[in-house]
Design a protein around this motif. Structure first.
Motif, PDB file in Angstrom:
ATOM      1  N   GLU A  37       0.821  -1.209   0.000  1.00 53.23           N
ATOM      2  CA  GLU A  37       0.000   0.000   0.000  1.00 53.23           C
ATOM      3  C   GLU A  37       0.857   1.262   0.000  1.00 53.23           C
ATOM      4  O   GLU A  37       0.491   2.294  -0.521  1.00 53.23           O
ATOM      5  CB  GLU A  37      -0.921   0.042   1.219  1.00 53.23           C
ATOM      6  CG  GLU A  37      -2.081  -0.953   1.143  1.00 53.23           C
ATOM      7  CD  GLU A  37      -1.661  -2.347   1.546  1.00 53.23           C
ATOM      8  OE1 GLU A  37      -0.497  -2.533   1.905  1.00 53.23           O
ATOM      9  OE2 GLU A  37      -2.511  -3.244   1.483  1.00 53.23           O
ATOM     10  N   TYR A 197      -4.834 -14.561   2.377  1.00 55.77           N
ATOM     11  CA  TYR A 197      -5.765 -14.811   1.277  1.00 55.77           C
ATOM     12  C   TYR A 197      -6.963 -15.613   1.740  1.00 55.77           C
ATOM     13  O   TYR A 197      -6.851 -16.519   2.576  1.00 55.77           O
ATOM     14  CB  TYR A 197      -5.055 -15.568   0.163  1.00 55.77           C
ATOM     15  CG  TYR A 197      -5.968 -16.128  -0.897  1.00 55.77           C
ATOM     16  CD1 TYR A 197      -6.509 -15.306  -1.891  1.00 55.77           C
ATOM     17  CD2 TYR A 197      -6.301 -17.486  -0.914  1.00 55.77           C
ATOM     18  CE1 TYR A 197      -7.346 -15.811  -2.868  1.00 55.77           C
ATOM     19  CE2 TYR A 197      -7.137 -18.000  -1.895  1.00 55.77           C
ATOM     20  CZ  TYR A 197      -7.657 -17.155  -2.863  1.00 55.77           C
ATOM     21  OH  TYR A 197      -8.495 -17.670  -3.824  1.00 55.77           O
ATOM     22  N   ASP A 201     -11.102 -13.833  -2.965  1.00 52.79           N
ATOM     23  CA  ASP A 201     -10.368 -12.577  -3.107  1.00 52.79           C
ATOM     24  C   ASP A 201      -9.996 -12.365  -4.578  1.00 52.79           C
ATOM     25  O   ASP A 201      -9.691 -13.324  -5.295  1.00 52.79           O
ATOM     26  CB  ASP A 201      -9.091 -12.590  -2.264  1.00 52.79           C
ATOM     27  CG  ASP A 201      -9.376 -12.477  -0.777  1.00 52.79           C
ATOM     28  OD1 ASP A 201     -10.544 -12.268  -0.411  1.00 52.79           O
ATOM     29  OD2 ASP A 201      -8.415 -12.624   0.016  1.00 52.79           O
ATOM     30  N   SER A 203      -7.427 -10.426  -5.616  1.00 54.57           N
ATOM     31  CA  SER A 203      -5.980 -10.327  -5.765  1.00 54.57           C
ATOM     32  C   SER A 203      -5.331 -10.706  -4.445  1.00 54.57           C
ATOM     33  O   SER A 203      -5.998 -10.799  -3.411  1.00 54.57           O
ATOM     34  CB  SER A 203      -5.542  -8.919  -6.182  1.00 54.57           C
ATOM     35  OG  SER A 203      -5.824  -7.984  -5.165  1.00 54.57           O
ATOM     36  N   SER A 205      -2.058  -9.807  -1.952  1.00 54.64           N
ATOM     37  CA  SER A 205      -1.046  -8.786  -1.709  1.00 54.64           C
ATOM     38  C   SER A 205       0.127  -9.275  -0.879  1.00 54.64           C
ATOM     39  O   SER A 205       1.129  -8.590  -0.765  1.00 54.64           O
ATOM     40  CB  SER A 205      -1.683  -7.581  -1.005  1.00 54.64           C
ATOM     41  OG  SER A 205      -2.212  -7.968   0.258  1.00 54.64           O
ATOM     42  N   ALA A 237      -7.414 -15.182  -8.735  1.00 54.62           N
ATOM     43  CA  ALA A 237      -6.697 -14.148  -7.986  1.00 54.62           C
ATOM     44  C   ALA A 237      -5.203 -14.299  -8.237  1.00 54.62           C
ATOM     45  O   ALA A 237      -4.648 -15.391  -8.110  1.00 54.62           O
ATOM     46  CB  ALA A 237      -6.998 -14.267  -6.498  1.00 54.62           C
ATOM     47  N   SER A 240      -1.077  -8.836  -6.425  1.00 50.23           N
ATOM     48  CA  SER A 240      -1.500  -7.451  -6.610  1.00 50.23           C
ATOM     49  C   SER A 240      -0.440  -6.615  -7.298  1.00 50.23           C
ATOM     50  O   SER A 240      -0.731  -5.543  -7.823  1.00 50.23           O
ATOM     51  CB  SER A 240      -1.867  -6.827  -5.261  1.00 50.23           C
ATOM     52  OG  SER A 240      -0.763  -6.853  -4.379  1.00 50.23           O
ATOM     53  N   THR A 241       0.815  -7.079  -7.293  1.00 47.43           N
ATOM     54  CA  THR A 241       1.871  -6.397  -8.037  1.00 47.43           C
ATOM     55  C   THR A 241       2.360  -7.271  -9.192  1.00 47.43           C
ATOM     56  O   THR A 241       3.533  -7.280  -9.538  1.00 47.43           O
ATOM     57  CB  THR A 241       3.042  -6.015  -7.112  1.00 47.43           C
ATOM     58  OG1 THR A 241       3.478  -7.176  -6.401  1.00 47.43           O
ATOM     59  CG2 THR A 241       2.632  -4.947  -6.124  1.00 47.43           C
TER      60      THR A 241
END
Length: 434
Positions: A37, A197, A201, A203, A205, A237, A240-241
Motif C-alpha cells: 500500500e 488470502y 479474493d 488479488s 497482496s 486471484a 496485486s503487483t
C-alpha cells in the motif's frame, strides 16, 4: 511483426524490453512479498542464504528480523512483489516507455518501473560436471506415467481430480503429477504461502515463497506434469503487483482443492507439434519455468543421446493470461551433460554462473490465437553471459531458418531468432548437435 506480436516470441522484441526489465526477474523466488500500500525511497531486500535462514538488508546494512518486520508493518519499508527482486528507490519517470504491449508475460516476469543498480557479475570459469553421462531417474525426466501415490482412485493423467478429497501432505501422483524430489519440498514444483488470502479474493497482496517443507494449509502448491504436458490449475486471484500464482489450493482442513474447477484433470497436453531432439553424445537438460507459480526453472525435459521428446506448447486462448496478455512456455537450456539436480534448479552447485537460473540459452514456444506456433531461441541476457557448448537449430515444417551455431544466431540477430510453425503444418524439431 504480424502475429508475432500476439505472443511476442520474437527474440528482438524480447531483448528490447529486457533492456528495461530483465535484470530484475532472476532472483525473486527467494523473496518474501509484503503488502504494498505504501512505498518508501528505500526498501527491504529479503534473500535466502540457505534452506531456512533469512537475512534482511536495507541500503547495504543488515537489519534484524524485528527491525525489518517493524519497518514493513509501519509502512516505512516495502518488499515489492516477487516479480521485482531488487528493491531500490523508484526512478524518475522515463520518457521512453517499455514496449510492453507486444510482450507475452512469460518472458517478462516484472512490469515494475523500479530498476536495479547492480549488474550480473561476469562468470568465472566453472568446473565441468563430475558425471556427464549419468541420466536422471526415469520418474524425474522422461516418464509419462508417474508412479502411483497421492490419493486413492486416480488412474493417471486422465483421472478427474477429486477436489477437497486428497490430503495436502500427499503429492497427487495418481493424477499424473510427477515428483521433483531434488527440490526437497515434498515433490512439489513450488509452494506459495498466502496467509492473508481467502478464496474469493480478487488479488493477493502478501506472498511467501516456500523453499523448504511441503504443501500446507493456506498455500498454493504448484506441481509438474510429464513431458509434453502442462498443469491446468491456477487461481483467478493473482498477485496485486503482478506476481503469477499457480497450483492447487491447500484449504484450512489440509485438503487440496482445484483452482480452475472447469479443468477436472491436473495435467493436459498443449497444442503439440514441438519437439526437442538430442543428437549429442551426452544428456541435455531443458528446464521449463514453473509458470504460473514461483517461476523457477525446475520442470525437466532431459532427452538422452539420440532421443526425441515433446515440449509442451501452450495454446494461448486456453492458457494463463498475465496482466491481460497471452503467455507461452519458457525453457532454460543448460550445457550438455548436466544432471537434472544440477540444471533444473535455481542455483546450481556445479556451475553457479552458468546453469539453472544462469543457463546460457532460453527457448520459448506457444501457439497464438491465429493458429500459428512461434518458437524462439535467445540468450538468457543480461542474467547470464555463459556460453552454450553445443549448437541448436529448429528444423521440420517451420517457415524460416532459426539456429544458434558456434554462438552466432542465423535467421535473426544477436538477440536471437524466431520461426513459425503454421497451423496444421506438421512439427517443429529443436535439434541439439555438436
Amino acid at each position: 511483426m504480424k502475429s508475432i506480436t500476439h505472443l511476442a516470441l520474437a527474440a528482438s522484441l524480447v531483448a528490447s524490453v529486457a533492456a528495461h526489465q530483465h535484470n530484475h526477474h532472476r532472483l525473486h523466488r527467494k523473496f518474501v512479498a509484503s503488502p504494498v500500500e505504501k512505498r518508501a525511497p528505500d526498501a527491504v531486500t529479503v534473500y535466502e542464504a540457505g534452506p531456512t535462514v533469512t537475512h534482511y538488508e536495507l541500503a547495504g546494512q543488515k537489519l534484524s528480523e524485528e527491525e525489518a518486520k517493524e519497518g514493513i508493518a509501519d509502512g516505512l519499508f516495502v518488499v515489492v512483489g516477487e516479480s521485482t527482486p531488487t528493491f531500490t528507490p523508484p526512478p524518475a519517470p522515463s520518457s521512453t516507455a517499455p514496449v510492453q504491449s507486444v510482450a507475452a508475460a512469460q518472458f517478462f516476469e516484472s512490469k515494475e518501473s523500479s530498476s536495479s543498480s547492480s549488474s550480473t557479475p561476469a562468470p568465472s570459469p566453472t568446473p565441468s560436471p563430475s558425471t556427464t553421462s549419468e541420466a536422471p531417474p526415469p520418474a524425474e525426466t522422461t516418464s509419462s506415467r508417474p508412479s502411483s501415490g497421492g490419493g486413492s482412485g486416480g488412474t493417471g493423467l486422465n483421472a478427474k481430480f477429486p477436489s477437497g478429497k486428497v490430503k495436502c501432505s500427499e503429492l497427487p501422483t495418481d493424477y499424473g503429477v510427477r515428483p521433483l524430489n531434488w527440490l526437497n519440498i515434498g515433490g512439489w514444483a513450488g509452494i506459495q504461502k498466502v496467509p492473508k488470502y481467502s478464496p474469493g479474493d480478487v488479488s493477493i497482496s502478501y506472498i511467501e515463497t516456500g523453499i523448504d517443507g511441503g504443501c500446507e494449509p493456506g498455500a498454493f502448491c504448484s506441481y509438474a506434469c510429464p513431458v509434453g504436458y502442462q498443469k491446468t490449475q491456477w487461481p483467478k486471484a493473482q498477485g496485486s503487483t503482478l506476481q503469477s500464482i499457480g497450483g492447487l489450493w491447500c484449504n484450512a482442513d489440509g485438503y487440496l482443492e482445484l483452482t480452475r474447477p472447469e479443468k477436472e484433470t491436473l495435467c493436459e497436453e498443449g497444442a503439440g507439434g514441438v519437439w526437442v531432439k538430442n543428437d549429442l553424445n551426452e544428456i541435455a537438460a531443458v528446464c521449463q519455468t514453473d509458470y504460473p507459480g514461483h517461476e523457477s526453472m525446475v520442470i525437466p525435459t532431459i532427452p538422452q543421446p539420440g532421443e526425441k521428446l515433446p515440449l509442451t506448447n501452450p495454446y494461448a486462448p486456453d492458457y494463463y493470461v498475465w496482466d491481460g496478455l497471452p503467455t507461452s512456455a519458457q525453457y532454460y537450456v543448460n550445457k550438455k551433460g548436466y544432471k537434472v539436480e544440477d540444471a533444473c534448479v535455481w542455483d546450481s552447485a556445479i556451475d553457479p554462473e552458468g546453469a539453472g537460473n544462469w543457463a546460457p540459452i532460453n527457448i520459448g514456444t506457444g501457439k497464438a490465437a491465429d493458429g500459428n506456433t512461434y518458437i524462439s531461441i535467445f540468450p538468457n541476457a543480461p542474467t547470464s553471459t555463459a556460453k552454450l557448448d553445443f549448437n541448436i537449430e529448429i528444423i521440420g515444417d517451420v517457415n524460416s531458418k532459426c539456429a544458434l551455431v558456434n554462438g552466432v544466431y542465423t535467421g535473426g540477430s544477436s538477440s536471437g531468432c524466431t520461426t513459425t510453425l503454421a497451423n496444421g503444418a506438421g512439427e517443429a524439431i529443436i535439434r541439439f548437435y555438436k
